[in-house]
Scaffold this motif. Structure first.
Motif, PDB file in Angstrom:
ATOM      1  N   ASP A 121       1.760  10.275  -9.784  1.00  0.00           N
ATOM      2  CA  ASP A 121       1.562  11.230  -8.697  1.00  0.00           C
ATOM      3  C   ASP A 121       0.181  11.084  -8.082  1.00  0.00           C
ATOM      4  OD1 ASP A 121       4.080  12.239  -8.984  1.00  0.00           O
ATOM      5  OD2 ASP A 121       3.469  13.827 -10.362  1.00  0.00           O
ATOM      6  N   LEU A 122      -0.792  10.734  -8.926  1.00  0.00           N
ATOM      7  CA  LEU A 122      -2.167  10.623  -8.453  1.00  0.00           C
ATOM      8  C   LEU A 122      -2.312   9.509  -7.434  1.00  0.00           C
ATOM      9  CD1 LEU A 122      -4.710  12.223  -9.331  1.00  0.00           C
ATOM     10  CD2 LEU A 122      -5.351  10.239 -10.695  1.00  0.00           C
ATOM     11  N   ILE A 123      -1.715   8.336  -7.718  1.00  0.00           N
ATOM     12  CA  ILE A 123      -1.959   7.201  -6.823  1.00  0.00           C
ATOM     13  C   ILE A 123      -1.205   7.304  -5.510  1.00  0.00           C
ATOM     14  CG2 ILE A 123      -2.573   5.573  -8.677  1.00  0.00           C
ATOM     15  CD1 ILE A 123       0.174   4.246  -8.069  1.00  0.00           C
ATOM     16  N   ILE A 124      -0.195   8.175  -5.448  1.00  0.00           N
ATOM     17  CA  ILE A 124       0.465   8.307  -4.136  1.00  0.00           C
ATOM     18  C   ILE A 124      -0.071   9.511  -3.363  1.00  0.00           C
ATOM     19  CG2 ILE A 124       2.568   7.064  -4.756  1.00  0.00           C
ATOM     20  CD1 ILE A 124       3.960   9.702  -5.195  1.00  0.00           C
ATOM     21  N   ALA A 125      -1.031  10.255  -3.978  1.00  0.00           N
ATOM     22  CA  ALA A 125      -1.570  11.431  -3.282  1.00  0.00           C
ATOM     23  C   ALA A 125      -2.734  11.026  -2.382  1.00  0.00           C
ATOM     24  CB  ALA A 125      -2.034  12.461  -4.305  1.00  0.00           C
ATOM     25  N   ASP A 126      -2.990  11.878  -1.396  1.00  0.00           N
ATOM     26  CA  ASP A 126      -4.117  11.658  -0.506  1.00  0.00           C
ATOM     27  C   ASP A 126      -5.416  11.878  -1.285  1.00  0.00           C
ATOM     28  OD1 ASP A 126      -4.967  11.470   2.458  1.00  0.00           O
ATOM     29  OD2 ASP A 126      -6.125  13.149   1.619  1.00  0.00           O
ATOM     30  N   GLU A 127      -6.437  11.054  -0.988  1.00  0.00           N
ATOM     31  CA  GLU A 127      -7.669  11.055  -1.788  1.00  0.00           C
ATOM     32  C   GLU A 127      -8.419  12.382  -1.767  1.00  0.00           C
ATOM     33  OE1 GLU A 127     -10.227   7.576  -1.487  1.00  0.00           O
ATOM     34  OE2 GLU A 127      -8.942   7.042  -3.170  1.00  0.00           O
ATOM     35  N   ASP A 128      -8.254  13.178  -0.707  1.00  0.00           N
ATOM     36  CA  ASP A 128      -9.024  14.418  -0.598  1.00  0.00           C
ATOM     37  C   ASP A 128      -8.281  15.634  -1.141  1.00  0.00           C
ATOM     38  OD1 ASP A 128     -11.348  13.330   0.574  1.00  0.00           O
ATOM     39  OD2 ASP A 128     -10.187  13.034   2.419  1.00  0.00           O
ATOM     40  N   THR A 129      -7.042  15.412  -1.562  1.00  0.00           N
ATOM     41  CA  THR A 129      -6.269  16.535  -2.103  1.00  0.00           C
ATOM     42  C   THR A 129      -6.957  17.080  -3.344  1.00  0.00           C
ATOM     43  OG1 THR A 129      -4.369  15.206  -1.459  1.00  0.00           O
ATOM     44  CG2 THR A 129      -3.920  17.205  -2.733  1.00  0.00           C
ATOM     45  N   LEU A 130      -6.870  18.411  -3.514  1.00  0.00           N
ATOM     46  CA  LEU A 130      -7.370  19.004  -4.753  1.00  0.00           C
ATOM     47  C   LEU A 130      -6.336  18.810  -5.852  1.00  0.00           C
ATOM     48  CD1 LEU A 130      -9.064  22.375  -3.751  1.00  0.00           C
ATOM     49  CD2 LEU A 130     -10.118  20.364  -4.810  1.00  0.00           C
ATOM     50  N   ILE A 131      -6.822  18.444  -7.031  1.00  0.00           N
ATOM     51  CA  ILE A 131      -5.924  18.273  -8.174  1.00  0.00           C
ATOM     52  C   ILE A 131      -5.115  19.548  -8.409  1.00  0.00           C
ATOM     53  CG2 ILE A 131      -5.902  18.075 -10.702  1.00  0.00           C
ATOM     54  CD1 ILE A 131      -6.277  15.429  -9.308  1.00  0.00           C
ATOM     55  N   ARG A 132      -5.799  20.703  -8.292  1.00  0.00           N
ATOM     56  CA  ARG A 132      -5.145  21.973  -8.560  1.00  0.00           C
ATOM     57  C   ARG A 132      -3.863  22.150  -7.734  1.00  0.00           C
ATOM     58  NH1 ARG A 132      -8.697  25.695  -6.564  1.00  0.00           N
ATOM     59  NH2 ARG A 132     -10.198  25.060  -8.125  1.00  0.00           N
ATOM     60  N   SER A 133      -3.886  21.597  -6.511  1.00  0.00           N
ATOM     61  CA  SER A 133      -2.743  21.839  -5.632  1.00  0.00           C
ATOM     62  C   SER A 133      -1.564  20.911  -5.917  1.00  0.00           C
ATOM     63  CB  SER A 133      -3.177  21.702  -4.173  1.00  0.00           C
ATOM     64  OG  SER A 133      -3.528  20.359  -3.915  1.00  0.00           O
TER      65      SER A 133
ATOM     66  N   PRO B 160       4.414 -10.438  -6.103  1.00  0.00           N
ATOM     67  CA  PRO B 160       4.244 -11.894  -6.011  1.00  0.00           C
ATOM     68  C   PRO B 160       2.925 -12.316  -6.666  1.00  0.00           C
ATOM     69  CG  PRO B 160       4.624 -10.896  -3.837  1.00  0.00           C
ATOM     70  CD  PRO B 160       4.357  -9.786  -4.788  1.00  0.00           C
ATOM     71  N   GLU B 161       2.929 -13.513  -7.245  1.00  0.00           N
ATOM     72  CA  GLU B 161       1.751 -14.061  -7.933  1.00  0.00           C
ATOM     73  C   GLU B 161       0.497 -14.062  -7.080  1.00  0.00           C
ATOM     74  OE1 GLU B 161       2.601 -17.650 -10.819  1.00  0.00           O
ATOM     75  OE2 GLU B 161       3.379 -18.034  -8.796  1.00  0.00           O
ATOM     76  N   ASN B 162       0.661 -14.377  -5.768  1.00  0.00           N
ATOM     77  CA  ASN B 162      -0.528 -14.556  -4.943  1.00  0.00           C
ATOM     78  C   ASN B 162      -1.023 -13.271  -4.289  1.00  0.00           C
ATOM     79  OD1 ASN B 162       1.627 -14.303  -3.338  1.00  0.00           O
ATOM     80  ND2 ASN B 162       1.436 -16.282  -2.301  1.00  0.00           N
ATOM     81  N   SER B 163      -0.551 -12.096  -4.792  1.00  0.00           N
ATOM     82  CA  SER B 163      -1.065 -10.833  -4.262  1.00  0.00           C
ATOM     83  C   SER B 163      -2.507 -10.639  -4.700  1.00  0.00           C
ATOM     84  CB  SER B 163      -0.273  -9.642  -4.809  1.00  0.00           C
ATOM     85  OG  SER B 163       1.086  -9.913  -4.868  1.00  0.00           O
ATOM     86  N   THR B 164      -3.197  -9.782  -3.943  1.00  0.00           N
ATOM     87  CA  THR B 164      -4.477  -9.279  -4.411  1.00  0.00           C
ATOM     88  C   THR B 164      -4.224  -7.935  -5.076  1.00  0.00           C
ATOM     89  OG1 THR B 164      -4.829  -8.122  -2.348  1.00  0.00           O
ATOM     90  CG2 THR B 164      -5.748 -10.347  -2.523  1.00  0.00           C
ATOM     91  N   VAL B 165      -5.249  -7.410  -5.745  1.00  0.00           N
ATOM     92  CA  VAL B 165      -5.119  -6.091  -6.344  1.00  0.00           C
ATOM     93  C   VAL B 165      -4.782  -5.056  -5.257  1.00  0.00           C
ATOM     94  CG1 VAL B 165      -6.427  -4.239  -7.459  1.00  0.00           C
ATOM     95  CG2 VAL B 165      -6.598  -6.589  -8.315  1.00  0.00           C
ATOM     96  N   ARG B 166      -5.405  -5.198  -4.080  1.00  0.00           N
ATOM     97  CA  ARG B 166      -5.153  -4.232  -3.014  1.00  0.00           C
ATOM     98  C   ARG B 166      -3.681  -4.240  -2.591  1.00  0.00           C
ATOM     99  NH1 ARG B 166      -8.536  -5.943   0.494  1.00  0.00           N
ATOM    100  NH2 ARG B 166     -10.279  -4.622  -0.119  1.00  0.00           N
ATOM    101  N   SER B 167      -3.148  -5.440  -2.348  1.00  0.00           N
ATOM    102  CA  SER B 167      -1.754  -5.481  -1.886  1.00  0.00           C
ATOM    103  C   SER B 167      -0.806  -5.044  -3.011  1.00  0.00           C
ATOM    104  CB  SER B 167      -1.396  -6.867  -1.348  1.00  0.00           C
ATOM    105  OG  SER B 167      -1.526  -7.837  -2.364  1.00  0.00           O
TER     106      SER B 167
ATOM    107  N   LEU C 273       2.934  -0.941  -5.128  1.00  0.00           N
ATOM    108  CA  LEU C 273       3.122   0.061  -6.163  1.00  0.00           C
ATOM    109  C   LEU C 273       3.356   1.443  -5.575  1.00  0.00           C
ATOM    110  CD1 LEU C 273       2.833  -0.105  -9.247  1.00  0.00           C
ATOM    111  CD2 LEU C 273       0.578   0.892  -8.979  1.00  0.00           C
ATOM    112  N   ARG C 274       2.524   1.823  -4.607  1.00  0.00           N
ATOM    113  CA  ARG C 274       2.656   3.159  -4.006  1.00  0.00           C
ATOM    114  C   ARG C 274       4.025   3.315  -3.360  1.00  0.00           C
ATOM    115  NH1 ARG C 274      -2.842   2.458  -2.605  1.00  0.00           N
ATOM    116  NH2 ARG C 274      -4.135   3.757  -3.978  1.00  0.00           N
TER     117      ARG C 274
END
Lengths: 457, 457
Positions: free
Chosen positions: A196-208, B154-161, B166-167
């Motif tokens: 859930d954390l990695i798909i959330a917006d970076e500025d969201t509060l954890i509490r919410s 894919p093997e040639n991805s970067t961490v960012r991609s 993943l998301r």
């Protein structure tokens, strides 16, 4: 720990080759080959080689590398002590402080108290304190299997700051896939998954975005209950709290697998009448020691049976044919009793019996005993009639089988329920005990009936 | 799926209150309360209420919400069919297509072929194809328990991609904590954990940080082997590949817990002589049906015992006292045989016997039988001498016990090993069978000895 080193050799490893590197003093070659193995495979190598080879290993692996091996290893109880004593004292203490706390506690629990104290004294203070805290918890409780390496984040964090905390904690934590949210008092107020954390917006509060009604277990909870919670809810980890809801630790799914296996193997050993059975024992003497307690108890119970039968010596003397059916009748009683016992013991262990009232189980078992007893009794009566043309003898044996199965089935379920209720050590209800008890009951029924009808036989 | 909904009521839930909301047609109130429960608790409510209440549930929960319940539910085999038939056909098909493929396959495996076909026809094509693919795999293999909802990069991805992939995959995938790396041919070339991913620099190539010697299991691997791999290596999931190393699916730790429990409960049922024992049965008739097969087989084996004993009727006729010790001797043989059987069966099941040579186990068991037999035999001889002052009778019974335990211990370990070797259904080596066999052997030894020494008794 949920393992994240995935590599291993195609064949786990070539023990002889690795060992020859060691013994030929090619230490560079050994380190290179060995450290490529998965810790579980390293552990298998480590426990299989000679004490001399192990001494060389201690010289060439760092305490951290040794800690990884000890986290993956599965040893017999006394081997822990043996292996730890081989190591330099300082080296062993360093290794213990570098292990996950719960794994270090597992190792220390196998050692004697003075040895444990001596390691704790020379260990770094922080690790020693964490280990001491865990050692206090009673065996088989949540506290005794939890670890303190979890990721806790303050309620008012944002997703961004939580990710920073997470990145810093990642090398140490047992799992980073669940983040536990605490207030300033360290009380557990929520939980959020990394998913859930990695798909959330970076500025969201954890509490919410956190879940605020968390499933947690009290520190004194029985480990089997914890295992069942994780299994039922399919969790990767569950938080452990005290009575004021302070977060004390977490228990991860890999530890729970061991608990579930232990529990099942425990029931199984009891049914078989073996004291404990984790490993195939190394030599006949150890195996005999584990089995003799039950065999000796049973031989005395058997003498009681013989004594009771002695009262019917007169009956047996007059109709020797009667004796011929004793093993059949006792066997049927023993087997139906074991069946009922097995169902009741597993029902208690897996918690299936919590909902259902015990009376209902007993009534149902009585019904089952009636049906199985009747079926077998009728079959046997007919077979004996057809085979020996003795209707009275057939009816006598058939009737005894009916009665024995009926009583044995009820006893097989009633006794474990009673014992569970009275909180006596359930080992008393082990398979051989129930079987012998049912032997006695069935023989009394059979020879009692026979004596009544003796004049007509 | 590793579960990531953590919430539940403090008490799991108030069944009566929820049900009253339903029956009073307060559907809004019901939805609000119900959907706050953890899917496992929802499932418990769902399976406990009346068919009428379930009909209302189908009207007010979406197929997606129902899918979550069915992923968490644990039902008896025939209940799956019953519950699925209650639903509208279209609704059931939608629900199945929204479940994780492995869970949908588990449900479909409980239904009959025409019913399965009818759901697959009206389901969306993609889900139907995925399910059909999995249905083809043989039961109890890796293929039959794997799921196809994994994250491949894919093997040639970067961490960012990789993080972007993943998301996007997160809402669908069963686990996002391991990412499986594939080449353009979909061959598995590596694996990386989310833990390693989030601490890596965004521009790093996946290829440079992944583990490239991955532990994977072939699609035809036995599910018990898969379970042991995950347990030994403490993995959260393991990839499944075909013989050309193409990635086909993954198996997650929660499914493996079920396999391990199933396997242990299987051994346990065999030892107890109950056909299968997953659940406490609902009524005496079902329970009797599961237990009767063994009881009837055993009553016929018991008749053979009786027949053999009949040959010694003459001996028994002359010394009726002999009969008195039969249950004792048969009981000791039965119990020591069961002990040896239990150790061998668990040793085979847990793979402990793979390394060790079978001959070594047999020799060890022979040694164990010698030691336990000797101990018990001597004790019994003394007890009978002290009690009856009959040294010859005591020696006779003691000797028979020694011989019986010795032979029964060897038979108890030899028979399961032999059966395993011959790849016959190991159910044949169930506890009651071994016990009855040992009855026969011990009685032959005892009465044989007695007949030899008859003149002196």
């Amino acid at each position: 720990m949920a393992e994240e080193r995935f590599e291993r050799e195609e064949l786990p490893f070539d023990l002889d080759f690795l060992d020859s590197l060691l013994l030929n003093e090619d230490y560079e070659g050994f380190r290179e080959e060995f450290l490529q193995l998965h810790p579980y495979d390293q552990a298998k190598f480590y426990e299989k080689v000679s004490p001399d080879s192990r001494q060389i290993i201690y010289r060439f692996l760092s305490p951290k590398e040794m800690a990884e091996i000890f986290q993956a290893i599965e040893l017999d109880n006394d081997e822990y002590e043996e292996f730890m004593k081989e190591m330099d004292h300082r080296y062993a203490a360093d290794m213990l402080s570098l292990m996950y706390t719960d794994d270090a506690v597992d190792v220390l629990n196998e050692l004697d108290k003075t040895q444990v104290a001596s390691y704790l004294t020379i260990m770094d203070q922080e690790s020693a304190q964490e280990i001491k805290d865990l050692l206090h918890y009673e065996e088989y409780t949540a506290g005794s299997i939890m670890t303190t390496e979890y990721v806790a984040i303050p309620e008012n964090s944002t997703v961004r700051s939580a990710m920073t905390i997470l990145r810093n904690a990642a090398p140490e934590a047992e799992t980073i896939y669940y983040l536990f949210v605490v207030n300033e008092d360290n009380q557990l107020t929520g939980v959020i998954s990394l998913r859930d954390l990695i798909i959330a917006d970076e500025d969201t509060l954890i509490r919410s975005i956190m879940s605020d009604r968390v499933v947690s277990v009290p520190v004194s909870e029985d480990q089997e209950e914890v295992a069942r919670t994780i299994k039922d809810y399919n969790f990767l980890a569950v938080p452990v709290v005290d009575f004021q809801n302070h977060l004390l630790g977490i228990i991860t799914v890999d530890d729970i697998i061991d608990v579930l296996e232990e529990e099942a193997s425990d029931d199984y050993s009891k049914l078989a009448g073996v004291a404990d059975m984790d490993t195939i024992d190394r030599n006949p003497l150890t195996a005999a020691k584990k089995r003799l307690p039950w065999l000796i108890i049973l031989s005395f119970l058997g003498m009681i049976t013989a004594n009771l039968m002695g009262m019917f010596e007169n009956t047996l003397d007059q109709v020797a044919l009667l004796a011929v059916f004793i093993p059949l009748i006792a066997g049927m009683a023993g087997n139906s009793g074991t069946q009922a016992l097995a169902v009741a013991v597993r029902g208690i262990a897996t918690g299936q019996l919590e909902d259902e009232s015990r009376l209902k189980l007993l009534l149902r078992e009585a019904g089952t005993g009636l049906l199985t007893g009747l079926t077998c009794g009728v079959i046997i009566t007919f077979v004996i009639y057809l085979w020996k043309h003795e209707l009275l003898l057939g009816s006598l044996v058939g009737g005894a089988i009916f009665g024995s199965i009926f009583v044995a089935t009820i006893a097989g379920s009633f006794i474990p329920l009673l014992i569970h209720r009275m909180k006596i050590d359930p080992a008393v209800a082990s398979g051989p005990f129930i079987t012998t008890l049912n032997d006695i009951i069935s023989i009394l029924i059979y020879l009692g009936l026979a004596t009544m009808f003796l004049s007509q036989l």
